[in-house]
Design a protein around this motif. Sequence first.
Motif, short mmCIF file in Angstrom:
data_model
loop_
_atom_site.label_atom_id
_atom_site.label_comp_id
_atom_site.label_asym_id
_atom_site.label_seq_id
_atom_site.Cartn_x
_atom_site.Cartn_y
_atom_site.Cartn_z
N ASP A 20 0.69 -1.19 -0.32
CA ASP A 20 -0.25 0.35 -0.74
C ASP A 20 1.20 1.30 0.82
O ASP A 20 0.18 2.70 0.00
CB ASP A 20 -0.93 0.14 1.05
CG ASP A 20 -2.03 -1.29 0.76
OD1 ASP A 20 -2.43 -1.53 -0.29
OD2 ASP A 20 -3.11 -0.90 2.01
N ALA A 21 2.11 1.32 0.65
CA ALA A 21 2.79 2.17 -0.04
C ALA A 21 4.21 1.55 0.91
O ALA A 21 4.56 1.13 1.05
CB ALA A 21 2.71 3.33 1.56
N ALA A 22 5.26 2.79 0.45
CA ALA A 22 6.71 2.66 0.28
C ALA A 22 7.16 2.87 1.70
O ALA A 22 6.50 4.01 1.90
CB ALA A 22 7.32 3.52 -1.06
N PHE A 23 8.65 2.19 2.07
CA PHE A 23 8.84 2.29 3.27
C PHE A 23 8.08 2.74 5.00
O PHE A 23 7.57 1.17 5.05
CB PHE A 23 9.40 4.46 2.89
CG PHE A 23 10.74 4.49 1.61
CD1 PHE A 23 11.55 3.73 0.98
CD2 PHE A 23 9.65 5.20 0.89
CE1 PHE A 23 11.91 4.19 0.34
CE2 PHE A 23 10.51 5.97 0.17
CZ PHE A 23 11.52 5.10 -0.70
N LYS A 24 8.32 3.73 5.83
CA LYS A 24 7.41 3.16 6.73
C LYS A 24 6.39 3.69 6.97
O LYS A 24 5.49 2.62 7.77
CB LYS A 24 8.07 4.48 7.94
CG LYS A 24 7.74 4.16 9.27
CD LYS A 24 8.43 2.89 9.91
CE LYS A 24 8.36 3.57 11.57
NZ LYS A 24 9.15 1.55 11.42
N LEU A 25 6.07 4.13 5.91
CA LEU A 25 4.57 3.77 5.98
C LEU A 25 3.44 3.04 5.85
O LEU A 25 2.33 2.46 6.43
CB LEU A 25 3.37 5.43 4.83
CG LEU A 25 2.23 5.33 4.80
CD1 LEU A 25 1.69 5.88 6.34
CD2 LEU A 25 1.91 6.10 3.72
N GLY A 26 4.34 2.10 4.50
CA GLY A 26 3.32 1.00 4.35
C GLY A 26 3.87 -0.01 5.16
O GLY A 26 3.05 -0.70 5.23
N GLU A 27 4.43 -0.15 6.61
CA GLU A 27 4.62 -0.94 7.36
C GLU A 27 3.72 -0.67 8.47
O GLU A 27 3.65 -1.43 8.67
CB GLU A 27 6.06 -0.82 7.52
CG GLU A 27 7.21 -0.85 6.70
CD GLU A 27 8.88 -0.93 7.24
OE1 GLU A 27 9.80 -1.83 6.48
OE2 GLU A 27 8.98 -0.06 8.28
N GLU A 28 3.35 0.87 8.61
CA GLU A 28 2.92 0.82 9.44
C GLU A 28 0.62 0.56 9.23
O GLU A 28 0.04 0.42 9.97
CB GLU A 28 2.26 3.04 9.64
CG GLU A 28 4.12 3.10 9.68
CD GLU A 28 4.05 4.75 10.16
OE1 GLU A 28 2.69 5.59 9.57
OE2 GLU A 28 5.20 4.90 10.67
#
Length: 352
Positions: A228-236
């Motif tokens: 759904d998103a790259a980097f940290k936001l995807g992990e959130e």
Amino acid sequence: MATNKNSTFCILPWIHLHVSQNGRVSPCCNNNRHLGNVQEQSINDIWKGEKFKALREQFANDTPDKRCSHCYNIEKSGKESLRQISNKKYAKDIVRVKENNPQPIYLDIRFSNICNFKCKTCWHGNSSAWFEEGSKRNASGERIIKAFTNNFDELFEYIDDVEEIYFAGGEPLIMEEHYQILAELEKRKLFDIQLRYNTNFSTLNFKGQNILELWKKFNNVHVSASVDAAFKLGEEIREGFNWEQFILNRKQMLNIAPEIYFEITPTVSSLNINVISELHQELVNQNLLDLNNIYLNILERPSNFNIQQLSTTQKLESENILKNHIIWLQKSNSSPKIVKEFENLIHYLNLR
């Protein structure tokens, strides 16, 4: 049977067997009409039963079903719905409607809710990782939900005629049943069946088996990665997701099985609508994704994450970001179809 552009006809009841994680049989993953349960009946009795016959008669007469609202809403935005995609893809099988002697050739069996992610837009029925959260809300049931309790092998009675199998979850790449199906296909040398996946793409190994090595044996594998998103936001957004591992898995796929079709299918919600463009551009710029290999899965429920619930100011901000991405797509010589994907997203955003 009407087939004009305003038709609500859907071919799926003549070709498609959908079983949810709790064994319930429905017309498709977007329609919860109850047609039977494989934990209580045989697949054959359900498929040839009165409820399925009534559904086929309804669609043959082009009578809309209120439970098909997901497709109808998607179509209003200008985007192709599952209904339209299926009608086009299986147009060659329209004779089944006239003969009324169908056999499932497209399987979508959600074997269980087993999943290693706890995504913000998900729930316990689709992810075992949500069990504790459900328990806090006094939800009953077991952590693991399984479609088949004792008659899993019945699927093999249909498999010689199947043209397409769609694996989703839960997370299909960590499900025993998924690998049992692949083993049966290999045993029968059914390497031309189209295998389609909706996977979080977090792991490529299961009990000593590498899925890339298994996929190489088949001639038509289509992998849709839910990110759904790259980097940290995807992990959130997707608890359990690791951006660096995702990148490593994609590089491994390109090294071992570059011929396999790979796309990303972000679920577009209020959580990520403003960063879908960043995700797309990042993967394209790293040469990990073909520019045109993206499908936007527009979230309808839970409604609090639906992008139509954004304020007027927020919608305007999102629209501007998406329009800038469309400019990037056009400069990058993307296909008109992908440009249309993002134009339709803007249209859906502003429908209300």
